[in-house]
Design an enzyme around this catalytic site. Sequence first.
Site, PDB file in Angstrom:
ATOM      1  N   GLU A 177      -0.839   0.200  12.927  1.00  9.34           N
ATOM      2  CA  GLU A 177      -1.951  -0.693  12.604  1.00  9.34           C
ATOM      3  C   GLU A 177      -1.566  -1.928  12.262  1.00  9.34           C
ATOM      4  O   GLU A 177      -2.381  -2.976  12.443  1.00  9.34           O
ATOM      5  CB  GLU A 177      -2.943  -0.052  11.911  1.00  9.34           C
ATOM      6  CG  GLU A 177      -2.810  -0.235  10.376  1.00  9.34           C
ATOM      7  CD  GLU A 177      -1.569   0.579   9.672  1.00  9.34           C
ATOM      8  OE1 GLU A 177      -0.886   1.212  10.593  1.00  9.34           O
ATOM      9  OE2 GLU A 177      -1.589   0.724   8.630  1.00  9.34           O
ATOM     10  N   CYS A 236       1.322   6.591   6.710  1.00  9.11           N
ATOM     11  CA  CYS A 236       2.085   6.469   5.464  1.00  9.11           C
ATOM     12  C   CYS A 236       1.556   7.196   4.337  1.00  9.11           C
ATOM     13  O   CYS A 236       1.587   8.466   4.663  1.00  9.11           O
ATOM     14  CB  CYS A 236       2.125   4.983   5.319  1.00  9.11           C
ATOM     15  SG  CYS A 236       3.455   4.379   4.152  1.00  9.11           S
ATOM     16  N   HIS A 286       3.891   1.868  10.362  1.00  2.46           N
ATOM     17  CA  HIS A 286       2.460   1.430  10.285  1.00  2.46           C
ATOM     18  C   HIS A 286       2.143   0.815  11.723  1.00  2.46           C
ATOM     19  O   HIS A 286       2.255  -0.329  11.857  1.00  2.46           O
ATOM     20  CB  HIS A 286       2.288   0.348   9.229  1.00  2.46           C
ATOM     21  CG  HIS A 286       2.077   0.868   7.796  1.00  2.46           C
ATOM     22  ND1 HIS A 286       0.751   1.296   7.217  1.00  2.46           N
ATOM     23  CD2 HIS A 286       3.079   1.218   6.996  1.00  2.46           C
ATOM     24  CE1 HIS A 286       0.960   1.638   6.003  1.00  2.46           C
ATOM     25  NE2 HIS A 286       2.211   1.506   5.954  1.00  2.46           N
TER      26      HIS A 286
END
Length: 223
Positions: free
Chosen positions: A202, A86, A200
């Site tokens: 994560e 991002c 994302h």
Amino acid sequence: MKVAVLRFPGTNCEFDAKYAFEKLDCEVEIIWHKDEKLPENCDLVVVPGGFSYGDYLRSGAIARFAKIMESVKEFANNGGKVLGICNGFQILLEAGLLPGAMKRNDTLHFISKHHHLKVIDNNNPLLKLLNIGDIVNIPVAHHDGNYYIDEAGLKDLEKNNQILLKYCTSDGDLTNMNGSVSNIAGICNKNRNVFGLMPHPERAMEDVLGSSDGLNMLKGFLK
Ligand SMILES: NC(=O)CC[C@H](N)C(=O)O
């Protein structure tokens, strides 16, 4: 495996990235933007999400001048693996480590939701545990995710299989949710050691978060 996660003023995903890689048994160190050097024996540099320097001028435009970015460039140019998520992707674009640029979403709205992505190439660490055509469900959260590259640049990306992920529906039909050229959600450089994606992974490490599809992406970096 040793992972360095960068932190700029305004970064807000460094602990998500740390949590994700620690879950994969990595040793993770958070590195301040004013630091001169990356840790010794670093296997992966993660440039995490957020709003570095408040996204002033343009997302990533100031962060690319940070002291630590000189070491990141040297690391990448020597073949070291770098993952930009991002705002990290935006910083790598501004730093010239990845081709193209990021514009404001065509809707002019901040988009925050889970979105499906189609795997376009798996000959790279980020996606090597997945198959071409697989669909993953990963959250997006950005206002500047409208990936732009000119026609010649796009042809180059296609020729070198540098397009890794595209936005799609749950059925796998490609979809354009923010204006990105060719529905692009993630790319890599020609040498296949620098990666950038707007979604994302994560934040998709456990089912309780709505998806654990990020696990098989980040696991690909493990030695
Ligand atoms: N989640 C993030 O990293 C936000 C990215 C960026 N600053 C944007 O909103 O476009």
